[in-house]
Structures are given as C-alpha cells and as structure tokens.
Design a protein around this motif. Structure first.
Motif, PDB file in Angstrom:
ATOM      1  N   THR A 261       0.965  -0.818  -0.128  1.00 34.43           N
ATOM      2  CA  THR A 261       0.571   0.028  -0.021  1.00 34.43           C
ATOM      3  C   THR A 261       1.234   1.550  -0.182  1.00 34.43           C
ATOM      4  O   THR A 261       1.046   1.418  -0.851  1.00 34.43           O
ATOM      5  N   THR A 262       2.075   1.404   0.876  1.00 33.40           N
ATOM      6  CA  THR A 262       2.789   1.779   0.782  1.00 33.40           C
ATOM      7  C   THR A 262       3.928   2.474  -0.375  1.00 33.40           C
ATOM      8  O   THR A 262       4.429   1.637  -0.310  1.00 33.40           O
ATOM      9  N   GLN A 263       3.553   4.197  -0.715  1.00 34.55           N
ATOM     10  CA  GLN A 263       3.834   3.912  -1.672  1.00 34.55           C
ATOM     11  C   GLN A 263       6.089   4.042  -1.835  1.00 34.55           C
ATOM     12  O   GLN A 263       6.272   4.699   0.070  1.00 34.55           O
ATOM     13  N   ASP A 264       6.313   3.672  -2.781  1.00 32.87           N
ATOM     14  CA  ASP A 264       8.294   4.000  -2.182  1.00 32.87           C
ATOM     15  C   ASP A 264       9.338   5.000  -1.396  1.00 32.87           C
ATOM     16  O   ASP A 264       9.481   4.879  -0.996  1.00 32.87           O
TER      17      ASP A 264
ATOM     18  N   ASP B   5      18.493  -3.380   1.977  1.00 34.22           N
ATOM     19  CA  ASP B   5      17.544  -3.967   1.958  1.00 34.22           C
ATOM     20  C   ASP B   5      16.562  -3.279   2.570  1.00 34.22           C
ATOM     21  O   ASP B   5      16.808  -3.125   4.412  1.00 34.22           O
ATOM     22  N   VAL B   6      15.839  -2.686   2.595  1.00 32.95           N
ATOM     23  CA  VAL B   6      14.499  -2.610   2.970  1.00 32.95           C
ATOM     24  C   VAL B   6      12.766  -3.941   3.183  1.00 32.95           C
ATOM     25  O   VAL B   6      12.675  -3.708   2.148  1.00 32.95           O
ATOM     26  N   ASN B   7      12.573  -4.360   4.249  1.00 36.64           N
ATOM     27  CA  ASN B   7      12.103  -5.246   4.122  1.00 36.64           C
ATOM     28  C   ASN B   7      10.281  -4.648   5.014  1.00 36.64           C
ATOM     29  O   ASN B   7      11.118  -5.334   6.169  1.00 36.64           O
ATOM     30  N   VAL B   8       9.181  -4.397   5.058  1.00 41.00           N
ATOM     31  CA  VAL B   8       8.363  -3.819   5.340  1.00 41.00           C
ATOM     32  C   VAL B   8       7.122  -4.836   5.733  1.00 41.00           C
ATOM     33  O   VAL B   8       7.064  -4.849   4.699  1.00 41.00           O
ATOM     34  N   LYS B   9       6.513  -5.096   6.538  1.00 41.36           N
ATOM     35  CA  LYS B   9       5.663  -5.940   6.784  1.00 41.36           C
ATOM     36  C   LYS B   9       3.900  -4.465   7.309  1.00 41.36           C
ATOM     37  O   LYS B   9       4.395  -3.907   8.323  1.00 41.36           O
ATOM     38  N   GLU B  10       3.105  -4.398   6.251  1.00 34.45           N
ATOM     39  CA  GLU B  10       2.354  -3.746   6.461  1.00 34.45           C
ATOM     40  C   GLU B  10       1.050  -3.907   7.437  1.00 34.45           C
ATOM     41  O   GLU B  10       0.898  -5.027   7.642  1.00 34.45           O
TER      42      GLU B  10
ATOM     43  N   LEU C   4       7.285   5.441  12.337  1.00 31.75           N
ATOM     44  CA  LEU C   4       5.898   6.280  10.748  1.00 31.75           C
ATOM     45  C   LEU C   4       4.533   5.615  11.425  1.00 31.75           C
ATOM     46  O   LEU C   4       3.483   6.164  11.375  1.00 31.75           O
ATOM     47  N   GLY C   5       4.360   4.424  12.032  1.00 33.24           N
ATOM     48  CA  GLY C   5       3.494   3.762  12.896  1.00 33.24           C
ATOM     49  C   GLY C   5       2.921   2.730  11.357  1.00 33.24           C
ATOM     50  O   GLY C   5       1.338   2.568  11.336  1.00 33.24           O
ATOM     51  N   PHE C   6       3.561   2.962  10.159  1.00 34.52           N
ATOM     52  CA  PHE C   6       2.556   2.195   9.346  1.00 34.52           C
ATOM     53  C   PHE C   6       2.789   0.732   8.901  1.00 34.52           C
ATOM     54  O   PHE C   6       2.279  -0.013   8.249  1.00 34.52           O
ATOM     55  N   PHE C   7       3.968  -0.114   9.579  1.00 35.90           N
ATOM     56  CA  PHE C   7       4.089  -1.755   9.149  1.00 35.90           C
ATOM     57  C   PHE C   7       4.152  -1.777  10.303  1.00 35.90           C
ATOM     58  O   PHE C   7       4.383  -1.368  11.549  1.00 35.90           O
ATOM     59  N   GLU C   8       3.940  -3.160  10.747  1.00 37.32           N
ATOM     60  CA  GLU C   8       3.927  -4.219  11.746  1.00 37.32           C
ATOM     61  C   GLU C   8       5.447  -5.195  12.063  1.00 37.32           C
ATOM     62  O   GLU C   8       6.038  -4.634  13.261  1.00 37.32           O
TER      63      GLU C   8
END
Length: 798
Positions: A376-379, A431-436, A409-413
């Motif tokens: 969901t979140t843009q790069d 490397d950036v790995n996020v979980k929404e 940011l509070g956007f990612f788990e």
C-alpha cells in the motif's frame, strides 16, 4: 558343448541368486521402514512396473525414483530411490522389489483431504485457525503436516495466554481414499501473570519497574487486559525494555541475568521474577573531541557535542552528538568521515570520559536501496526517511537511524533494514523489508464532565492516506451544550522536504446551559510547519473564520412582577454587531525537550502563539498566548511533579471592538470553579453572565504519586494548587449608552482579581479510559464567583 553348458549353468546360478536376493529384500522391507540392500549386489532392469498408484502418474513415480531402464545400479542406488519416494510425502508406504529384469515399485498413496474441521474452539474463530494450518481440502493428506498444524494451533493459543490448551487431531476415513481431518481443541483457561516481581533491584522499586515492562499483573480488569496473560515470547522483549530503561539512566553494567516463570498449582497462573544485576550509575566525565583527519578542526566539532560534565550518562546523548558531528562534516564537504566515541571508564568516581574521534571511514557507496513488502505504502514514503541517497557515501549509523524513522511512522507491523555487498567491494545495497499493517481507524467515543455533561464522538482517521503517508481525520463531537465538527489534513513532507503542510476546517456551535446566549464559529486554517532546531519547530498559518453571538436573551420583566430575566446588555450589544469575519496571520513556536529524551526523568515544553487579525475582515487585533510546562520524576521516579504557567493577551487595534469570542474565559485554566465561573461579570444582569477578558494568567502546580494499591489497579493520587485570573474589558459602561433596556452594566468589575484553589485528585487508568476525580476548595475568590468542589472527567474510545 561343454562351454555352452557352463554358460547355461552360470545363468541358472545367477537367476537363483537374484531370486534369493529378492526374497531377502522383500522380508527386509516388511521388517523395517527403510530397506537395506546388499552393498555388493548390482542390478540391471529392462522394465519398471508401478503398482498401487491411483492418482499419481507412473512417470512421476519413476521421476522420484531416479532409476533408468538398462542402467546398472547398485543396492545403494535402490535404497536412495526408496528414500526419495518415501520422502516425497505422497505415499503412505513404498516397497521396491527386483523381479528378474523387472523392478516392481509398489506404493500406497496417502488419501486426499475431504474437509478440515475445528471443534471446541471459542476464543479463536474457524477462519483464523484456517489461516494457521497447511492441511487444506483437496490436498494430499500428510500425518507430519497435521502434527505441525496441531503445534501451530497450540502456539497461537499460547500467544493468547492459554498455555494449557490441548489440540488432538483426528483422522476419519471416507470412501474413495479420502479422509476428514478434525482438530479437537480443549482451550483451557487463560494463564495469567499472578505476580510480577524483581530481584537485585536497588535503585528502583518493583512498582516502578512494573511500569517499564510490557507484561502486567492480573488485576481487577483481568477480563479486559490482555497484557496480564503469560506469553513466553514476550519475555525477551521485556528483558530488552528493562535493559534500555537502566542504560538510559546511567547503569551501563546492568544485566537481566534471567527470568523465572513458576506455574501455580492449578496451572492457571504464573509467578514471574526478573533477576537484575544493576551495577553502578555512571555520569559523564570529560568530553573531548580529537581529529585524525587533516583539515578538520576538532574544536569546531566539539561544539556539537552539547553534553555537560556531571550529567547522568545516556546512550541517546552519545548518538545525537555523533549524528550532529557527522552532519557537520557533510556540510563542510568532508566525505567518509566517521565519529567514533571512545570511552574511558573511571571506576573511582563512576564517570565515563568520552572522546569523539574523527576518523576516516572506508570508501563505500550506497549502490541502491531495495524496498519490498510495501503493498500500500508508496516507495517514496519510505525513501524519504533515508537521509542517504543512492550514490552517497555509506554511513552505517545513518542507515540505523533511517530504520528507526521508518518504524516510527507507525505504518508497518515490522520493518527490517539490512545492508549487503553490492556489485563491487566498494558498493553496498540497502535492503528494506516491511510488513504493512492497518493505518485507518473508525472510533466511537464517550465523555463525561460535570460541566460539559455527557458527550459522544465519532472520528474517522487514516494515518497513511492513499499510501502517501498523509494524515486525514474527520471528527464529530457533541456534548449537552456544544457541537464540534472538524476536518484535518496533514502532508508531512511538502515539496519533498521536512515541511508539514496542514489544513483545518471546523464548524462549532455552543448553547451553554449556564448562559443565556449561543455562539457559532466556522473557519479554515492552512498552515506549514518546519523544524528550527533539534527541539524547536515553527508553524506559520493563516486563519479565516466567521464568528457570531446570537440568541442573547434581553433583560425583561415578562410577568410584570419585578423579577427580571435575561442576559447582559454587553452581550446583547455585541450580538447586534452580527456575524463578523476574522482574517489573521499567525505562528506557533514550540520547544520540546522530550523529542530527544536525553534525560527521561524530566521534560520541558514551551509554546508561543501569536495571531494578527486585520488583513481584511471585521476584526483588527493581536492575540498572544504562551504556555510553559515542566515535569520531573523524583523518589525513584515514583512521584511526578508538574508545573505549568500560562498567559495571554488580546489587543484591539484601530478602534476595533472585541466581542466575547475574541476574548479569553477561565474555562480549563484553573480548577475549583465552574465553566464561566470567574472573571469579569455583569452583576446587574439577572443571570450574571461572565463576559471574558482581554488578559488571563494561570499557574498550576501538581504532584502525582502512588497510593499503596497494587500497580495493576491503575490508581494514583495527586495534590494540586491552581491560581489565576481573567481580567480587562474595553468598555465596562458601553451598554449604558445602548438603548436596549433601562438596566445599566456599568458596575462590571474587570480588575485583576486573583483566584486560587487547592485539592486532591484520584487518577484511575481503566480499559474504558482514564478517569480523574478532582476534589477542590477555592481559597481565594470573589463573592460572585461560582465554585465547583467536585469534578469527574472520563474519556473513552471503543
């Protein structure tokens, strides 16, 4: 002839040996799960025969076996073929039997799963459990997979605090080689933390440390509080919280040596004990800066340390100093400069000398920044948290700080930022790995205050609007006398910079039961906000509003009995001015030491607001307000001391007349008085309305402390002393010249009359919201003031 007989005899002997080997092999397969072949035996098969397969094609089985026709193979090769077939997870049993020149592979396929059921579950729904298991309908049944699924279900219950759960998988055979899989679940009771204690702690009490850890003791709200359940995975997080707590307070040697968890006899509770080795508290000693790079003056960088000797040691202070120095190096055009804090320990006086050494780091560049997991979140929302761009010098500390900003940011788990070598030894790939996680919320709320009465509120918020990192909030709130409606939008990185763009739109009305008038205000306020320093920010805004006083009751004697009713002629005169437009430019300067958190035991904030109206509209005035707060934790941080001083002034310019909505009231300034309970008042008006003033000042002193109840009850006590005043009107006799009534308002007292009140408070943190009970007594007041000895406030969201 003799030669031919010998060859025939040879073939007969070979055939006999093969027959015996096959018999022995078959017996071995029956007796053991894994066949054992004679290592000296070699085989060559002209045909492969598959027996027992129903769904799986023979070619698939031959592919798993890896045996080709006509090729000489050993007994070890046969054993490997057996292992591959058995390990495929497709067959319940496998037999390999050489029969002359034919290899017979007999398989028994696992059945297919018909349905998967969950029985006995109440706390976790079927749809949630279905996401945990890998056993699915129309897939091949696997006993190992079913056991793993049962363990996954048990783990999910354990994370919810039910470690006594039992999961018993049942397999029910159906026709056509199908089975039903049922997980019989006995949930058991929640395993709560009955007691949370600490050993080895001398500097801080158990009560204070219980506030640090995420796990809580079971208390009166045990059915609502989820953090009082025992979760083994939470222990490591609590240990880190305790370690960080002590480190930030100068205990550099602290160790949480272990955590013991002891079950109760009924196995429905746990006694948790954290074993702590505190060590000694250290303070900063000598702070120096040295340079190993030619052209960089250490004295210039020394100014960026901003650490005073004798202050309690804080790792955060070190990190901030390093960041400031490295940023200064970049501004000076010096690349690959690293600041290495070199610590000298002085055990005699328990100080740490810090030397910030400027050294030349390796010449490594950021080749690229790869981002994954953001559906969901843009790069660009993630990339702008990096102060390092692709092609810049690689700075490990800056990458670490960027990772913290992304998490904040509070956007990612979850957000993991790692670096690895790129296309060359001087290149690094980040490397950036996020979980929404969900960022929108719809909340309903209720509130109660003795003055405001019962209120309700609904708000819709989106923290990451359209994946752009923008904030959008819509709120509707109402009490017995007021209605507040607001739309708020924030763009945190306007024009791609650390520049917040804001927009507010509101529509508020009030019909105060304690007054004989109503008000209405509608307006918009666009603004921008940006940092001025590490702790200071500045907001610039424009405000346009239309304000109105209406429904002011005129003074009259409707029954002719000499009993008058109605409001002040002053307010009626202001009502006659009608709706007034206000156009103003303003700013807010805010300073907050809590942003850096160098010393978590105290904090200071300061806000200065000024708005200049007169750029069009009907109001020409300058309004100024200021508020300073300081908070300090003492006595092992169990007692909190707070002090606030606040003041304001509004000055009309160019002969402009102010109305009530332009002036200040005492609402919320000091306790012990009702809404509109003090300040300039028209004593000749029947309802003696408060008229507000051009100036106000307030001082509030407060302490909050434990009252001896267990910490999990969330009850604290407090004492307070408030003093303040509202004063000043432009024209206290103006209503006498207005031909409204024969009653004159010329006796209005608008002088600086100080009021004060003392009292005690009971704070109660509940799952329904924070409750506060104030019991107060006015010790200095005017005869016409309206006191309020008790007030309760509650705010809930659900």
């Amino acid at each position: 002839m003799k030669h031919l007989l010998q060859r025939g005899a040879g073939r007969s002997i070979t055939a006999e040996l093969s027959k015996r080997a096959a018999i022995l092999l078959s017996v071995a397969m029956v007796c053991t799960a894994t066949p054992q072949f004679a290592e000296a035996q070699n085989y060559q098969f002209s045909a492969l025969k598959i027996v027992g397969n129903e769904r799986i094609e023979p070619a698939t089985i031959i592919s798993y076996a890896g045996i080709a026709r006509g090729k000489t193979i050993s007994s070890g090769d046969l054993n490997d073929a057996y292992q591959r077939l058995q390990g495929s997870g497709l067959f319940e049993s496998v037999e390999i039997a050489p029969q002359g020149g034919t290899l017979v592979i007999t398989v028994k396929e696992y059945p297919t799963v018909n349905v998967v059921n969950f029985e006995g579950n109440k706390r976790l729904k079927d749809e949630n459990l279905g996401k945990l298991v890998s056993t699915q309908p129309r897939k091949v049944f696997s006993p190992a997979l079913v056991e793993a699924d049962a363990a996954a279900i048990a783990k999910a219950y354990a994370e919810a605090g039910r470690i006594n759960v039992s999961v018993n998988p049942k397999v029910i055979k159906r026709d056509n080689n199908r089975v039903d899989v049922a997980f019989e679940i006995t949930e058991g009771k929640v395993t709560e933390v009955e007691r949370l204690s600490f050993t080895g702690n001398r500097a801080y009490t158990d009560r204070r440390l219980r506030q640090v850890v995420n796990t809580k003791q079971a208390g009166v709200f045990r059915t609502l509080i989820q953090r009082d359940t025992y979760v083994a995975d939470r222990v490591a997080y609590d240990r880190q919280l305790l370690t960080d707590f002590y480190h930030s307070r100068g205990y550099v040697d602290v160790q949480v040596t272990g955590v013991s968890s002891e079950m109760t006899r009924a196995r429905d509770g746990v006694f948790m004990t954290f074993n702590i080795r505190e060590g000694q508290q250290f303070k900063f000693g000598k702070i120096t800066t040295s340079s190993e790079i030619e052209g960089l003056d250490a004295a210039e960088f020394q100014k960026q340390a901003k650490i005073r000797e004798g202050v309690v040691y804080s790792p955060n202070a070190i990190d901030l100093a390093v960041t400031r120095m490295e940023e200064l190096a970049l501004r000076k055009g010096a690349q690959f400069v690293r600041v290495e804090p070199r610590v000298t320990r002085n055990d005699r006086d328990q100080t740490l000398d810090i030397d910030f050494a400027l050294i030349r780091g390796p010449r490594v560049f950021v080749e690229r920044i790869d981002i994954e997991g953001n559906t969901t979140t843009q790069d660009q929302v993630i990339r702008r948290e990096f102060h390092t761009a692709e092609g810049d010098a690689f700075n490990p500390r800056e990458i670490k700080n960027s990772a913290e900003r992304i998490r904040a940011l509070g956007f990612f788990e979850d957000a993991q930022v790692d670096s690895k070598q790129g296309s060359g030894p001087d290149q690094v790939v980040v490397d950036v790995n996020v979980k929404e996680q969900p960022t929108g919320s719809l909340s309903f709320g209720a509130s109660y205050g003795k003055s405001a009465g019962i209120g309700a509120a609904v708000s819709l918020e989106e923290q990451n609007f359209l994946g752009r990192g923008q904030y959008l909030g819509i709120s509707l709130a109402t009490t017995s006398g007021t209605k507040q409606n607001q739309i708020k939008f924030i763009e945190p990185y306007l024009l791609g910079r650390d520049l917040q763009g804001k927009f507010n739109l509101w529509y508020n009305t009030s019909e105060d039961d304690s007054s004989e008038y109503s008000t209405r205000s509608i307006g918009i306020s666009p603004a921008i906000e940006f940092p001025l320093s590490q702790n200071g920010r500045l907001e610039l805004r424009y405000t346009y509003s239309r304000d109105k006083i209406y429904d002011v009751e005129q003074i009259a004697d409707p029954d002719g009995d000499g009993i008058f009713s109605g409001s002040s002629p002053v307010l009626y005169a202001e009502e006659l001015k009608g709706e007034r437009a206000k156009s103003a430019f303003g700013y807010t300067y805010s300073y907050d030491t809590r942003l850096t958190g160098l010393d978590p035991r105290w904090g200071f904030t300061f806000d200065l607001n000024q708005d200049l109206a007169g750029f069009g509209g009907d109001v020409d005035a300058l309004t100024t307000t200021a508020l300073a707060r300081v908070e300090r934790k003492v006595w092992q941080e169990e007692v909190t001391l707070r002090a606030e001083i606040e003041g304001g002034a509004v000055h009309a310019r160019s002969g402009s007349n102010l109305i009530l909505l332009d002036r200040f009231t005492g609402n919320g300034k000091i306790r012990g008085f009702e809404t509109n309970g003090y300040g300039p008042r028209d004593l000749n008006a029947p309802n003696q309305d408060a008229l507000g003033g051009k100036y106000f000042a307030a001082v509030r002193l407060e302490t909050e402390f434990p009252v001896g109840l267990p910490e999990e009850y969330g009850v604290h006590g407090g004492l307070f002393l408030d003093a303040g005043s509202v004063w000043g009107l432009d024209d206290t006799a103006g209503a006498c010249a207005t031909p409204v009534t024969s009653v004159c308002a010329g006796s209005i007292d608008d002088g600086l009359n100080w009021r004060s009140a003392v009292g005690f408070s009971v704070f109660w943190d509940t799952m329904l919201g924070p409750l506060r009970f104030n019991f107060s007594k006015a010790i200095k007041k005017e005869d016409y003031d309206k006191e309020q000895s008790f007030d309760m406030t509650i705010s809930t969201k659900f």
